[in-house]
Each structure stands twice: as C-alpha cells, then as structure tokens.
Scaffold this motif. Structure first.
Motif, PDB file in Angstrom:
ATOM      1  N   LEU A   5      37.886  73.159  25.227  1.00 46.22           N
ATOM      2  CA  LEU A   5      39.180  72.460  25.179  1.00 46.22           C
ATOM      3  C   LEU A   5      39.334  71.622  24.283  1.00 46.22           C
ATOM      4  N   ALA A   6      38.527  71.236  23.333  1.00 46.04           N
ATOM      5  CA  ALA A   6      38.633  70.312  22.258  1.00 46.04           C
ATOM      6  C   ALA A   6      39.671  70.549  21.145  1.00 46.04           C
ATOM      7  N   ARG A   7      39.728  72.122  20.994  1.00 50.21           N
ATOM      8  CA  ARG A   7      40.843  72.483  20.032  1.00 50.21           C
ATOM      9  C   ARG A   7      41.704  73.796  20.860  1.00 50.21           C
ATOM     10  N   TRP A   8      41.979  73.306  21.993  1.00 50.34           N
ATOM     11  CA  TRP A   8      42.677  74.257  22.659  1.00 50.34           C
ATOM     12  C   TRP A   8      44.014  74.392  22.055  1.00 50.34           C
ATOM     13  N   PRO A   9      44.425  75.554  21.576  1.00 48.92           N
ATOM     14  CA  PRO A   9      45.703  75.883  21.049  1.00 48.92           C
ATOM     15  C   PRO A   9      47.025  75.976  21.684  1.00 48.92           C
ATOM     16  N   PHE A  10      47.003  75.977  22.941  1.00 49.57           N
ATOM     17  CA  PHE A  10      48.164  76.112  23.672  1.00 49.57           C
ATOM     18  C   PHE A  10      48.666  74.772  24.295  1.00 49.57           C
ATOM     19  N   PRO A  11      49.976  74.304  24.172  1.00 49.77           N
ATOM     20  CA  PRO A  11      50.372  72.977  24.870  1.00 49.77           C
ATOM     21  C   PRO A  11      50.451  73.256  26.147  1.00 49.77           C
ATOM     22  N   ARG A  12      50.249  72.220  26.973  1.00 46.84           N
ATOM     23  CA  ARG A  12      50.324  72.319  28.279  1.00 46.84           C
ATOM     24  C   ARG A  12      52.073  72.356  28.848  1.00 46.84           C
ATOM     25  N   ARG A  13      52.250  73.410  29.739  1.00 43.73           N
ATOM     26  CA  ARG A  13      53.629  73.424  30.109  1.00 43.73           C
ATOM     27  C   ARG A  13      53.716  73.881  31.453  1.00 43.73           C
ATOM     28  N   LEU A  14      54.440  73.080  32.303  1.00 44.76           N
ATOM     29  CA  LEU A  14      54.551  73.212  33.870  1.00 44.76           C
ATOM     30  C   LEU A  14      55.825  73.770  34.125  1.00 44.76           C
ATOM     31  N   ASN A  15      55.847  74.519  35.112  1.00 47.89           N
ATOM     32  CA  ASN A  15      57.006  75.219  35.493  1.00 47.89           C
ATOM     33  C   ASN A  15      58.049  74.119  36.143  1.00 47.89           C
ATOM     34  N   GLN A  16      59.298  74.107  35.829  1.00 48.35           N
ATOM     35  CA  GLN A  16      60.421  73.252  36.346  1.00 48.35           C
ATOM     36  C   GLN A  16      60.413  73.090  37.710  1.00 48.35           C
ATOM     37  N   HIS A  17      59.943  74.225  38.477  1.00 52.12           N
ATOM     38  CA  HIS A  17      60.232  74.282  39.871  1.00 52.12           C
ATOM     39  C   HIS A  17      58.940  73.822  40.766  1.00 52.12           C
ATOM     40  N   TYR A  18      58.018  73.344  39.818  1.00 54.33           N
ATOM     41  CA  TYR A  18      56.639  73.065  40.516  1.00 54.33           C
ATOM     42  C   TYR A  18      56.818  72.266  41.602  1.00 54.33           C
ATOM     43  N   SER A  19      57.585  71.009  41.599  1.00 55.62           N
ATOM     44  CA  SER A  19      57.512  69.949  42.527  1.00 55.62           C
ATOM     45  C   SER A  19      58.050  70.665  44.151  1.00 55.62           C
ATOM     46  N   LYS A  20      59.281  71.540  43.966  1.00 57.63           N
ATOM     47  CA  LYS A  20      59.794  71.934  45.334  1.00 57.63           C
ATOM     48  C   LYS A  20      58.943  73.112  45.784  1.00 57.63           C
ATOM     49  N   VAL A  21      58.690  74.134  44.911  1.00 61.99           N
ATOM     50  CA  VAL A  21      58.145  75.179  45.274  1.00 61.99           C
ATOM     51  C   VAL A  21      56.424  75.044  45.627  1.00 61.99           C
ATOM     52  N   SER A  22      55.962  74.082  45.112  1.00 62.82           N
ATOM     53  CA  SER A  22      54.422  73.847  45.539  1.00 62.82           C
ATOM     54  C   SER A  22      54.605  73.236  46.863  1.00 62.82           C
ATOM     55  N   ALA A  23      55.703  72.253  47.214  1.00 66.35           N
ATOM     56  CA  ALA A  23      55.672  71.847  48.473  1.00 66.35           C
ATOM     57  C   ALA A  23      56.047  72.656  49.796  1.00 66.35           C
ATOM     58  N   GLU A  24      56.979  73.677  49.302  1.00 67.98           N
ATOM     59  CA  GLU A  24      57.165  74.682  50.484  1.00 67.98           C
ATOM     60  C   GLU A  24      56.013  75.475  50.549  1.00 67.98           C
ATOM     61  N   ALA A  25      55.314  75.879  49.372  1.00 71.16           N
ATOM     62  CA  ALA A  25      54.217  76.925  49.852  1.00 71.16           C
ATOM     63  C   ALA A  25      53.234  76.461  50.596  1.00 71.16           C
ATOM     64  N   SER A  26      52.889  74.957  50.328  1.00 70.15           N
ATOM     65  CA  SER A  26      51.669  74.241  50.721  1.00 70.15           C
ATOM     66  C   SER A  26      52.166  74.138  52.342  1.00 70.15           C
ATOM     67  N   ALA A  27      53.390  73.628  52.728  1.00 66.06           N
ATOM     68  CA  ALA A  27      53.896  73.612  54.030  1.00 66.06           C
ATOM     69  C   ALA A  27      53.827  74.850  54.742  1.00 66.06           C
ATOM     70  N   TRP A  28      54.198  75.887  54.131  1.00 61.84           N
ATOM     71  CA  TRP A  28      54.136  77.384  54.758  1.00 61.84           C
ATOM     72  C   TRP A  28      52.842  77.601  55.229  1.00 61.84           C
ATOM     73  N   LEU A  29      51.836  77.227  54.309  1.00 60.08           N
ATOM     74  CA  LEU A  29      50.372  77.673  54.521  1.00 60.08           C
ATOM     75  C   LEU A  29      49.742  76.796  55.564  1.00 60.08           C
ATOM     76  N   GLU A  30      50.157  75.700  55.599  1.00 56.00           N
ATOM     77  CA  GLU A  30      49.619  74.812  56.678  1.00 56.00           C
ATOM     78  C   GLU A  30      50.059  75.054  57.882  1.00 56.00           C
ATOM     79  N   SER A  31      51.420  75.647  57.965  1.00 55.83           N
ATOM     80  CA  SER A  31      52.049  75.961  59.474  1.00 55.83           C
ATOM     81  C   SER A  31      51.218  77.072  60.092  1.00 55.83           C
TER      82      SER A  31
END
Length: 214
Positions: free
Chosen positions: A64-90
């Motif tokens: 990872l010292a010379r990792w050539p790709f920039p980190r990019r997070l999907n803009q829907h992360y917060s909403k979708v992650s919360a919904e998917a996690s809540a569904w699984l826990e249910s």
C-alpha cells in the motif's frame, strides 16, 4: 445487477496487477540490492529444517506504500449501509455477540469502496450480496459436508423461487438469500438473473461444498 457485480471484477483485478507489477519489480530489485527492506517487514528462513541453504531473509514489501488508486467511496454509503445492516440484523442470523463481531468486518463499506459509482439500487444489492457471501462462509466453515449441501440446496431453491415462503425450521441462510434476490431482481434483466443463478450454483458446488469435503 449480477452482470454489473461479477463482470467488473476480472477487469479490476487485471488493471490492478498491471499497475502494480512494474512497481513491485522495482521494489524487489531495490530491496535485494540493498539487503534491507525499503518498507514492510522481513521473514527469516531457518536452514535447519531439512534445507541445505544458509540462513537468509525474504523482505515483504508494503503493497500500500505506492498504491496507485485514489480512495473513492460511493456517495450513497451512509444511507445504503445503514439500511442493509438493519435488514440483516432483523433476520437474527447471529447472536448479539456474533452480530457485533460480524459488523466489525464492515462488509458494506467494502462494497461501497468496490463500486464507487453504482446507483443506490445496485449498491444495495452489492451490500446485501456481500453480507450473504460472508454469512455462507461463516456457516460453511463450521459445517460438515452434509450440512453444507443442505445449505446449498436452500440457497439455490431461494434463488429459483424468490417469492415462495421458506419452510419452517430451515437454515436462516435460505430466507436471507430469498429476500436479497427478491429485492435484486427488480433491477436486473432476465438474462443476468439466469447467469447469476448458474454461476452461483457452480460456485457453491465447486467451491463451498468441495471445501467441506476437503
């Protein structure tokens, strides 16, 4: 969605290998020329274990010292992650303690980093599938061959009949699969659905079931 998820993986891996290959070769030449690591750590090989070669060190580069790709997070992360996690826990797949350990894996974050430009619907399918894949792995690792084949049967039946209620007392992975697939097929073509089912059947048979046999 199935095509979107799976067809991007070979291209991504090929791009990763081609980008890192040259740099790793340079790192290797530098490390062995200087006889000390430029990054990462080292492993000492003991020549006394039936080996005639003298004691030596193998240096492991920090990839990872010379990792050539920039980190990019999907803009829907917060909403979708919360919904998917809540569904699984249910669905109460795990005990509260095991669920906490499972959540620490941050599998939805992995999906959102893997598919940074996916739309909200496709990202939800990716998160659900990532969770499902690790659920299968968790259960199959502690199951014998017969149990794993029963789990495979439940999964494949749920994929082929996503609107059919699962039998009472069945392994919970069948219902997880059914709900994941019932939601996913709303945004996929008929052909991609057929491809996914065939590919997943082969993966469960040749990968997961065979692992239980071995």
């Amino acid at each position: 969605m199935a095509t979107f998820i799976f067809n991007t993986l070979p291209a991504w891996i090929a791009h990763l290998v081609s980008a890192l290959g040259a740099q790793l070769a340079i790192d290797q030449r530098i490390m062995f020329a200087s006889d000390r690591p430029t990054s990462g750590g080292s492993v000492t090989i003991n020549a006394g274990d039936g080996c005639d070669q003298p004691l030596k060190k193998i240096f492991i580069p920090d990839l990872l010292a010379r990792w050539p790709f920039p980190r990019r997070l999907n803009q829907h992360y917060s909403k979708v992650s919360a919904e998917a996690s809540a569904w699984l826990e249910s669905l109460k797949v795990f005990s509260p303690k095991a669920q906490k350990a499972f959540d620490s894996g941050k599998f939805c974050l992995l999906s959102c980093l893997s598919y940074p430009i996916a739309c909200e619907e496709h990202l939800r399918s990716a998160c659900d599938f990532m969770n499902l894949a690790f659920i299968i792995d968790e259960f199959s690792d502690v199951s014998d061959e017969g149990e794993v084949r029963q789990q495979k049967g439940a999964i494949m039946d749920a994929l082929r009949h996503p609107h059919k209620p699962r039998p009472t007392g069945e392994w919970v992975g069948g219902e997880v699969t059914r709900q994941f697939w019932e939601r996913t097929i709303r945004n996929t073509s008929g052909q991609s659905q057929k491809w996914f089912i065939a590919a997943f059947d082969e993966y469960l048979l040749e990968g997961v079931a065979q692992q239980a046999v071995d």
